[in-house]
Design an enzyme around this catalytic site. Structure first.
Site, PDB file in Angstrom:
ATOM      1  N   CYS A 454      -4.109   3.169 -13.554  1.00 45.43           N
ATOM      2  CA  CYS A 454      -3.211   2.576 -12.563  1.00 45.43           C
ATOM      3  C   CYS A 454      -1.750   2.855 -12.915  1.00 45.43           C
ATOM      4  O   CYS A 454      -0.890   2.914 -12.030  1.00 45.43           O
ATOM      5  CB  CYS A 454      -3.453   1.074 -12.442  1.00 45.43           C
ATOM      6  SG  CYS A 454      -3.342   0.193 -14.010  1.00 45.43           S
ATOM      7  N   HIS A 827      -2.316  -4.501 -15.547  1.00 46.94           N
ATOM      8  CA  HIS A 827      -2.522  -3.643 -14.370  1.00 46.94           C
ATOM      9  C   HIS A 827      -1.168  -3.301 -13.761  1.00 46.94           C
ATOM     10  O   HIS A 827      -0.230  -4.095 -13.810  1.00 46.94           O
ATOM     11  CB  HIS A 827      -3.403  -4.375 -13.351  1.00 46.94           C
ATOM     12  CG  HIS A 827      -3.647  -3.598 -12.096  1.00 46.94           C
ATOM     13  ND1 HIS A 827      -4.280  -2.378 -12.082  1.00 46.94           N
ATOM     14  CD2 HIS A 827      -3.313  -3.861 -10.795  1.00 46.94           C
ATOM     15  CE1 HIS A 827      -4.348  -1.931 -10.841  1.00 46.94           C
ATOM     16  NE2 HIS A 827      -3.765  -2.806 -10.039  1.00 46.94           N
TER      17      HIS A 827
END
Length: 996
Positions: A454, A827
């Site tokens: 990510c 994330h």
């Protein structure tokens, strides 16, 4: 009397003489007479009406019948009986082989005189059966129209119950056999009138009996989907569809497209014949039904049908634009067919030879219809140019033909393409089958997470949304000897043109992977970004030169070319320069060094520092929901780079906050002149977290990006272990170090240094402080004195007279957010928008560009949230409040785009000229072909998955709730999905079982 009348009619007297004699007979008929004489006159008038070889004879027969029906009703009712009518209908009238064509007209004429008679109901019952039989015999359009005229005038004769459904179906089959045998204008108009009478009767029946609509449509689909008919059904069937209520459309289309009993060949035949209906001149809503069915097929992923039908029919639809009477509907269908066919240029290229001729014809027509169609056609053509660039040789004649027509802006083009793509059509079962999820309604494409990647996805999406950089990358030519940049170009091209909801960046990841990164582990996105930009820069710098149309364009001046010739693309887009100066506090000697940067790493001030007390050369300002005005006394700024900008330590007796506008150099040993308020500063220094201290300086949670930049630009004391070795003094000395920006990058990248090493725990920790992000940022840039004076004299470009600095304005483009408490975990996702110049690229007055920040700021630009494969609409409010709602989600990397100004005008002008000259970047053919092939592969994958899904559902046990009538279905959304007729299954719940 009948003999006299017959002799007069058959005589050779002139018509005017005959007319006088006939008039006397008719007047005598109004008088009472015996039954036998009445029968004789009725028989003669019937003979004249049905077998008269001239119009005159038939008119006389009609007139006599009307007189006897009116003045001798009993005799007329006795004559006009059920047995006589049955004989007329079944056996006809007249010699064998020359049966009369006026039987239906005769019956219609006579019915008006028996409506109130005792035998009326018997006659109506007879006619209900006989008209059904007649229709089943497939009468000619003229005879069928007569039947419908009779029934329209006497609705008591329309079949009822099950016979009514059968009558509607057979009437539709009759229409399917209609053909206009003549090409004369009068004959064509008569044919159209006949068809309208027939379809008009259907409309009348449907209004009173809505239950007849669906069986009628079922019959219609059976006709047009038949593969056994040697002759194609008549386009007159289009007249039937125009009377179907539009509120039934969704249910009808949904059940049609999900009925597994309909084969692909049948569906292809049906939609192909429906598209032929655009040539029907009097149809209404035909285009809506065609487009609805095309969208329905796209929603269930039947792309092979759509591809075949589009390629076989699009030229025929296009040709109908020449005819004003069908132009509007044909253009609607053409627009959808072209805008939805985005996986390949094949459909558009079929039309290229025909476009110039059509445009010339429409211009010559010079009507409102032609003008409107030209504008819509030009918009459509530019959408195709945008979608399928790279064919200048094919597009040149078309571009020449439409050069005088309006050009839509890029937002409008992207809206049209995103709205109409096959992959944007929503499927009711998509939530149950994630692999069938359609492309995001935003029109943007996500990136697949390949295992804790990510960090890369968020950076790539931010770079992609930097439109100037994206266009430059897409403009690369083949053989540019830059393998990594080429891979980035392919990735950007797929993000721009793919029909997939998300693509895999696996190839780019393997090429751009930093060698020290651990596979499968979370990494620092800022570290990846620095490595990526450095790789791209070095790759070009070492001789693998990038080709850019803006450099080789003859429109670019030599001065601009010389200025940017030696810069790589990364330097042009992200490169800035910074001057670092160190002054010895003993001899006051100053040494300086200029260095390039691609991002600024902004540290957070220590907790014992008073952030609001820091000052800088020229205050960094923000413009956002709250506007911060520039300093009122900016004219008092000094040209010296040595200005007190960092608040003194508490031990230096200067703990109270100093305003950012407080400027001037503090000599060694000279006490600062703090702004005191009830001695609050001393207390605040003792306890920075005290209540009063937070009032004196805004709370820690209210830190902003300008605060961090001011801290970055504030002077740093080099003392104790950090003493500076002064060459003049030839020894270590206390010194002061200051950084000044001398050239602002086109895209300013700011990294908020949230990860720091904690010596107590011996681990990296994350600073979770909330930092307010301005949507517009003003940055101080050091300029030469003569340039400052020139700018101040010519216009307001943010320069302060005598200060040596000017203000450069930046718009926020992207924000990369880190969610988590550690750089090794968590994330990444990003918010982005496309920033473009807010000032038109006009010719500035006096050669000086008008400053963009004098314009009204636009906060309406659409924001998007990119979270791996998921892309959604967002807003600046969401960007601003993310940390407030989710404390672990903090802004980490920011992208700002410079507005046009004095310093950047050359690059902006070059980009603007290139944009106007070339428009959307043209991809080379290998890349376009690769995208087209992948789009076709994706459509095939989706269709295969949809068919597997349908087969699975078909095998499930059938629920009694699978069928809901249409009226209930409209209000009950729970009937959709797997528990609705959309799932198919055949039998009584299928389309061919009269269920829609």
């Amino acid at each position: 009397m009948d003999k006299i009348l017959e002799a007069v009619v058959m005589s050779s007297y002139p018509n005017n003489v005959k007319q006088g004699l006939v008039r006397r007979v008719i007047e005598a008929a109004k008088q009472p007479m015996d039954s036998e004489q009445c029968w004789s006159m009725l028989e003669l008038s019937t003979k004249l009406y049905l077998t008269g070889d001239t119009k005159y004879k038939r008119e006389i027969g009609k007139e006599v019948l009307e007189v006897y029906g009116h003045y001798h009703p009993e005799e007329f009712e006795e004559f006009f009986n059920v047995r006589f009518l049955l004989s007329l209908l079944q056996e006809g009238y007249g010699p064998l082989g020359k049966r009369s064509h006026y039987v239906l007209d005769y019956i219609q004429l006579g019915l008006q005189f028996v409506l109130d008679s005792p035998s009326a109901n018997s006659i109506f019952s007879l006619l209900r059966i006989e008209v059904l039989r007649k229709v089943c015999e497939r009468p000619s359009p003229k005879q069928c129209a007569k039947i419908c005229k009779l029934l329209a005038q006497h609705p008591q004769c329309i079949p009822t119950g099950k016979h009514q459904l059968l009558f509607c179906q057979q009437l539709i089959r009759c229409i399917g056999h209609f053909q206009c045998v003549s090409e004369g204008e009068e004959e064509i108009m008569e044919f159209l009138e006949q068809v309208n009478k027939v379809s008009g009767l259907l409309q009348r029946i449907w209004r009173t009996q809505t239950s007849a609509i669906l069986p009628s449509l079922k019959e219609l689909f059976t006709i047009i989907s038949s593969t056994e008919e040697q002759e194609a059904p008549s386009n007159a069937l289009a007249s039937v569809v125009q009377f179907v209520p539009l509120e039934l459309m969704d249910g009808v289309i949904r059940n049609l497209t999900n009925d597994d009993s309909i084969t692909d060949v049948q569906m292809m035949m049906a939609i192909g014949r429906m598209i032929d209906w655009v040539s029907w001149p009097l149809g209404k809503n035909i285009d809506k039904w065609i487009i609805a069915l095309l969208k329905g097929l796209a929603a269930v992923k039947k792309f092979s049908i759509l591809i075949e039908v589009t390629l076989s029919k699009i030229e025929k639809v296009f040709s109908k634009l020449l005819y004003p009477i069908v132009r509007e509907g044909a253009l609607s269908v053409l627009q959808y067919m072209l805008l939805s066919f985005q996986h390949s240029h094949e459909a558009f290229h079929l039309l290229l030879p025909h476009i110039p001729r059509l445009v010339a014809s429409l211009k010559k027509e010079d009507s409102n219809s032609a003008t409107s169609s030209l504008e819509q056609l030009a918009e459509l053509i530019h959408c195709m140019f945008f979608r399928f660039s790279g064919f200048p040789d094919l597009y040149e004649p078309v571009l020449e033909a439409v050069k005088t027509l309006p050009i839509p802006n890029e937002d409008r083009i992207k809206h049209l393409l995103g709205q109409n793509a096959w992959t944007s059509q929503k499927n009711e079962l998509a939530s149950f089958y994630p692999r069938l999820a359609s492309k995001s309604e935003t029109g943007k494409i996500g990136l697949i997470n390949l295992g804790n990647t990510c960090y890369m996805n968020s950076i790539l999406q931010s770079l992609f949304m930097a439109s100037d950089f994206r266009h430059s990358v897409l403009n690369l030519t083949e053989g540019n000897s830059q393998p990594l940049m080429t891979k980035l170009q392919w990735l950007f091209a797929f993000l721009e043109h793919s029909q997939r909801p998300a693509i895999s960046p696996e190839s780019f990841l393997s090429a751009s992977w930093p060698p020290w990164f651990t596979p499968g582990a979370q990494q620092d996105c800022s570290e990846y970004l620095k490595y990526l930009l450095d790789r791209l820069h070095e790759e070009e710098k070492t001789g693998k030169r990038i080709y850019q149309k803006l450099k080789e364009s003859s429109l670019m001046s030599q001065a601009v070319e010389h200025h940017y010739l030696n810069k790589t693309l990364i330097e042009k887009m992200f490169g800035g320069k910074m001057m670092t100066k160190i002054r010895c506090l003993k001899c006051l000697n100053v040494s300086s060094r200029e260095e390039a940067f691609t991002d600024l790493s902004l540290a957070f001030p220590p907790s014992d520092r008073n952030v609001c007390g820091t000052t800088s050369i020229l205050p960094v300002e923000e413009i956002g929901p709250q506007f911060i005005e520039p300093p009122e006394n900016a004219g008092q700024l000094m040209g010296s780079p040595w200005i007190q900008r960092r608040a003194p330590m508490a031990s230096e007796n200067a703990a109270s906050s100093a305003s950012v506008e407080t400027l001037g150099f503090q000599e060694p040993g000279e006490a600062a002149n703090p702004i005191r308020g009830n001695d609050a500063g001393v207390d605040a220094a003792k306890d920075p977290l005290s209540t009063f201290g937070e009032q004196a300086c805004a709370p820690k949670d209210s830190r902003s990006v300008p605060d961090l930049i001011n801290y970055f630009l504030s002077p740093e004391r080099l003392t104790a272990e950090n003493k500076y070795h002064c060459e003049k003094c030839a020894s270590l000395q206390d010194a002061e170090k200051v950084a000044e920006l001398t050239e602002g990058p086109h895209y300013l990248i700011l990294t908020l240094l949230r990860f720091s090493f904690d010596p107590r725990t011996m681990k990296r920790k994350k600073i979770l402080d909330n930092v307010s992000i301005p949507v517009v940022l003003k940055l101080p840039i050091l300029v030469a004195p003569e340039e400052t004076e020139d700018v101040c004299r010519r216009g307001k470009d943010g320069a302060v007279p005598g200060s040596g600095f000017m203000t450069v304005v930046y718009d926020l483009c992207s924000v990369v957010v880190h969610s988590g408490v550690s750089s090794e975990s968590g994330h990444y996702y990003c918010y982005s928008r496309e920033c473009t110049d807010t000032v038109p690229h006009g010719q500035p007055r006096d050669g000086v560009p008008k400053p963009a920040f004098d314009k009204q700021l636009d906060f309406e630009i659409q924001w998007y949230l990119f979270n791996d494969t998921r892309v959604s609409f967002s807003s600046f409010e969401s960007v601003s409040n993310v940390t407030s709602f989710f404390p672990k989600d903090t802004a980490y990397v920011l992208f700002y785009r410079q507005r046009p100004g004095r310093q950047s005008c050359l690059l902006h002008q070059a980009l603007a000229e290139a944009g106007r000259l070339h428009g959307e970047p043209s991809l080379h053919k290998d890349l376009m072909e690769a995208i087209s092939k992948d789009n076709i592969l994706f459509l095939q994958e989706q269709e295969k998955e949809a068919r597997n899904r349908a087969a699975y559902i078909c095998a499930l046990p059938k629920s009694p709730l699978w069928w809901r009538d249409l009226d209930r279905d409209k209000d009950d959304d729970s009937s959709s999905g797997g528990c609705s007729p959309a799932a198919g299954g055949g039998g009584s719940g299928s389309f061919h079982g009269l269920v829609f």
